[in-house]
Scaffold this active site. Structure first.
Site, short mmCIF file in Angstrom:
data_model
loop_
_atom_site.label_atom_id
_atom_site.label_comp_id
_atom_site.label_asym_id
_atom_site.label_seq_id
_atom_site.Cartn_x
_atom_site.Cartn_y
_atom_site.Cartn_z
N GLY A 169 28.30 27.69 7.44
CA GLY A 169 27.06 28.12 8.07
C GLY A 169 27.14 27.90 9.57
N GLY A 170 25.97 27.66 10.15
CA GLY A 170 25.90 27.47 11.60
C GLY A 170 26.74 26.29 12.07
N ALA A 405 51.02 45.65 32.51
CA ALA A 405 51.42 44.32 32.02
C ALA A 405 52.19 43.56 33.10
CB ALA A 405 52.24 44.45 30.75
C1 HXC Z 1 22.33 16.96 1.50
C2 HXC Z 1 24.32 17.22 0.44
C3 HXC Z 1 24.60 18.38 1.19
C4 HXC Z 1 23.62 18.79 2.13
C5 HXC Z 1 26.25 18.03 -0.12
N1 HXC Z 1 25.39 17.05 -0.34
N2 HXC Z 1 25.78 18.87 0.80
N3 HXC Z 1 23.21 16.51 0.61
N4 HXC Z 1 22.50 18.05 2.25
N5 HXC Z 1 23.80 19.85 2.86
C6 HXC Z 1 25.54 15.95 -1.26
C7 HXC Z 1 25.46 16.38 -2.72
O1 HXC Z 1 24.14 16.43 -3.16
C8 HXC Z 1 26.26 15.26 -3.38
O2 HXC Z 1 25.41 14.16 -3.50
C9 HXC Z 1 27.31 14.92 -2.38
O3 HXC Z 1 26.83 15.41 -1.13
C10 HXC Z 1 28.63 15.57 -2.65
O4 HXC Z 1 28.42 16.95 -2.88
P1 HXC Z 1 29.07 17.71 -4.13
O5 HXC Z 1 28.37 19.00 -4.24
O6 HXC Z 1 29.10 16.83 -5.30
O7 HXC Z 1 30.55 17.91 -3.59
P2 HXC Z 1 31.51 19.13 -3.79
O8 HXC Z 1 31.53 19.56 -5.19
O9 HXC Z 1 32.79 18.72 -3.17
O10 HXC Z 1 30.88 20.31 -2.93
C11 HXC Z 1 30.77 20.19 -1.54
C12 HXC Z 1 29.90 21.35 -0.98
C13 HXC Z 1 28.57 21.43 -1.73
C14 HXC Z 1 30.71 22.65 -1.11
C15 HXC Z 1 29.73 21.05 0.49
O11 HXC Z 1 28.01 20.12 -1.79
C16 HXC Z 1 27.60 22.35 -1.09
O12 HXC Z 1 27.69 23.56 -1.28
N6 HXC Z 1 26.66 21.77 -0.34
C17 HXC Z 1 25.64 22.51 0.33
C18 HXC Z 1 26.21 23.22 1.50
C19 HXC Z 1 25.15 23.96 2.27
O13 HXC Z 1 24.66 24.97 1.81
N7 HXC Z 1 24.72 23.35 3.39
C20 HXC Z 1 23.78 23.90 4.22
C21 HXC Z 1 24.52 24.95 5.01
S1 HXC Z 1 23.53 25.67 6.20
P3 HXC Z 1 25.50 13.13 -4.73
O14 HXC Z 1 24.45 12.12 -4.44
O15 HXC Z 1 25.26 13.93 -5.96
O16 HXC Z 1 26.88 12.57 -4.67
C22 HXC Z 1 23.79 24.71 7.47
C23 HXC Z 1 23.04 25.16 8.62
C24 HXC Z 1 23.54 24.59 9.88
O17 HXC Z 1 24.49 23.78 7.48
C25 HXC Z 1 22.80 25.34 10.89
C26 HXC Z 1 23.19 25.03 12.25
C27 HXC Z 1 22.56 26.03 13.15
#
Ligand code: HXC
Length: 514
Positions: A169-170, A405
């Protein structure tokens, strides 16, 4: 006091555990190191001084008030690499997936603010699930705070990013603004939208690795400057990189000890250019001959391979090399090569790293694909970058220097300081065949034997233009040199240029065609 010290020690011990043993085990099972293990491998032993170890998040949503982990998913602090100071942050995936909360972002921002004041590089080890979902827009604000600092720090202090897990993402835009991105194969990914969103929107089936893995970004997109098989190699690369660059824009790159009392002639170079001007050779073998100890840290090694860029040393001085590669697409300049070169040149210029240009270029790449995708505006970036650079700039034309170039590749006209040509250099508006077909088109057609006439005209053109002497007559090259003497010439040139002073006109900023 004893009790108080014990309490502090207990707290810090707890902080060192991050998300706890179970989560550390999962991290290791994925083939990843923990945030602390990474820092230990990156910096000089025992040199890490941590900040904000006791920071926690401030969210009560979704039951998070019962789940506060010291450090809040990022380790920040100062350390040394080869005895020079650096700032490091390392995201801890064992704590809420390394996700970025308000407090987590504040820690990174504090580190960056302090680094800007002190003038030292910032190295970010990224391993994060992105914005902390439970914190909503506060987390997005945190990212924006980091983006702003990345931008303001650009050109002031070097910024290096390692991607050692998810970066989606961002969140990708923080590393993207920094100067170098180093990725680990199979365990790190960067994309604006992941495979599931891609499938929904464009109906493409693509894996994580294919969409945004290290190989993809170091070969196809050029987002990553380096890709390595494992994290240890990633961290080793960052240590090497830091060794070539200054701490900040006012500092000079580190100089290594050098013995000037040696014979610098390299006889092999006198026979390295093939007799046939259309036969390729490997420019990297020339680079290895010219630089100290043959050591060359190539950047973007597998992206736009027709242009080589990277760091080396000549007489102990750190230099950036930009070289055409005749063994890939004949060393032609295309869109990706232009962008790659421009970015590298601007980094070197911003951080006082002199440039060495090795030139063998038949021109810019023709074709609709290149024209329609903007070889004009992208090629202009390379030209612009060379023109505006005020660091010491030395060019060696080994063979072809044709057309636009010739001008672009740090010619004398755009402030090349020392421009040398080998006797094998061909400096002209275009290659013999194209030129003859244009200027003698009618004569060749009219001739009794057009083929023979073409050959005659080709021979005439080659004798007249396919050499360095017309350029030398005008002072467009400062000297035509025997190849074996090149290292001696370069040592003298770069040593002399240590006291070079040059500047561009005052302005708010230029309007480079980005
Ligand atoms: C809070 C999060 C998290 C998040 C992961 N965790 N991402 N907690 N916010 N964004 C937590 C999970 O709940 C989990 O907690 C632990 O971290 C490990 O994650 P898993 O899913 O078990 O790990 P894995 O299978 O390795 O997968 C990793 C992952 C997945 C691919 C990153 O967790 C995922 O898709 N997360 C969400 C990603 C996402 O959509 N983020 C927002 C993107 S938008 P527990 O307690 O169960 O261990 C963004 C915007 C930025 O970032 C904008 C800037 C302008």
């Amino acid at each position: 006091m004893k009790e108080k010290i014990e309490h502090l020690e207990k707290l810090k011990k707890k902080a060192l555990k991050g998300g706890g043993e179970d989560k550390i085990k999962v991290q290791h099972e994925k083939g990843k190191l923990t945030a602390r293990e990474r820092v230990e491998l990156l910096v000089d032993k025992g040199s890490f001084d941590e900040l904000d170890m006791l920071v926690t998040h401030r969210t009560n949503n979704f039951g998070l008030n019962d789940n506060k982990i010291l450090g809040d998913g990022v380790i920040t602090g100062f350390a040394r690499i080869n005895e020079r100071p650096v700032a490091v942050y390392s995201q801890d995936f064992t704590v809420f997936g390394g996700s970025l909360s308000e407090a987590h972002a504040e820690k990174i921002c504090k580190l960056m603010d302090m680094s800007m004041k002190m003038g030292i590089p910032v190295i970010g080890l990224n391993d994060s699930g992105g914005a902390r979902i439970q914190e909503g827009v506060v987390s997005l604000g945190g990212y924006a705070d980091i983006f702003l600092r990345n931008t303001l720090a650009s050109g002031v202090i070097p910024q290096i990013s390692a991607i050692l897990g998810p970066c989606a993402g961002g969140a990708v835009y923080s590393p993207a603004i920094t100067d170098f991105i180093v990725m680990a194969k199979n365990t790190s990914h960067m994309f604006v939208t992941g495979p599931n969103v891609v499938k929904t929107v464009t109906h493409e089936n693509v894996s994580f690795e294919e969409l945004g893995g290290a190989i993809t970004h170091s070969t196809k997109s050029g987002v990553a400057h380096f890709a390595f098989d494992n994290e240890i190699e990633v961290l080793e690369c960052i240590r090497k990189l830091v060794d070539y660059i200054p701490l900040n824009w006012k500092d000079q790159p580190p100089i290594k000890e050098f013995n000037f009392d040696q014979d610098f002639s390299i006889p092999e170079l006198d026979s390295i250019i093939p007799e046939n001007p259309n036969k390729p050779y490997d420019m990297k073998s020339i680079i290895h001959h010219l630089v100290d100890n043959g050591e060359f840290l190539e950047i973007h090694e597998n992206f736009a391979e027709n242009l080589i860029v990277g760091f080396a040393r000549i007489s102990g001085l750190s230099i950036g090399i930009v070289a055409n590669q005749p063994s890939v697409l004949a060393g032609v300049l295309d869109i990706n090569a232009s962008i790659k070169g421009a970015r590298f040149i601007r980094f070197c210029d911003a951080f006082n790293i002199p440039l060495l240009v090795l030139e063998d270029v038949p021109g810019f790449m023709p074709g609709t694909e290149q024209e329609w995708n903007g070889i004009i505006r992208n090629g202009a970036k390379l030209l612009f970058a060379f023109c505006e650079a005020t660091v010491p700039k030395v060019t060696v034309i080994t063979r072809k220097a044709y057309g636009g170039a010739y001008d672009v590749m740090n010619s004398k006209h755009i402030r090349g300081d020392f421009n040398f040509a080998w006797p094998s250099a061909e400096i002209a508006v275009m290659g013999p065949k194209g030129a003859v077909e244009i200027i003698f088109n009618k004569e060749i057609k009219k001739a009794k034997n057009p083929e023979k006439e073409l050959e005659k005209k080709l021979a005439e053109y080659i004798e007249k233009f396919a050499n360095p002497y017309i350029a030398a007559e005008r002072g467009y090259v400062d000297d035509v040199i025997v190849p074996s003497a090149t290292r001696t010439k370069l040592i003298n040139a770069f040593q002399l240029l240590r006291s070079k002073v040059d500047a561009n006109p005052k302005k708010k900023h230029n309007t480079m065609p980005v």
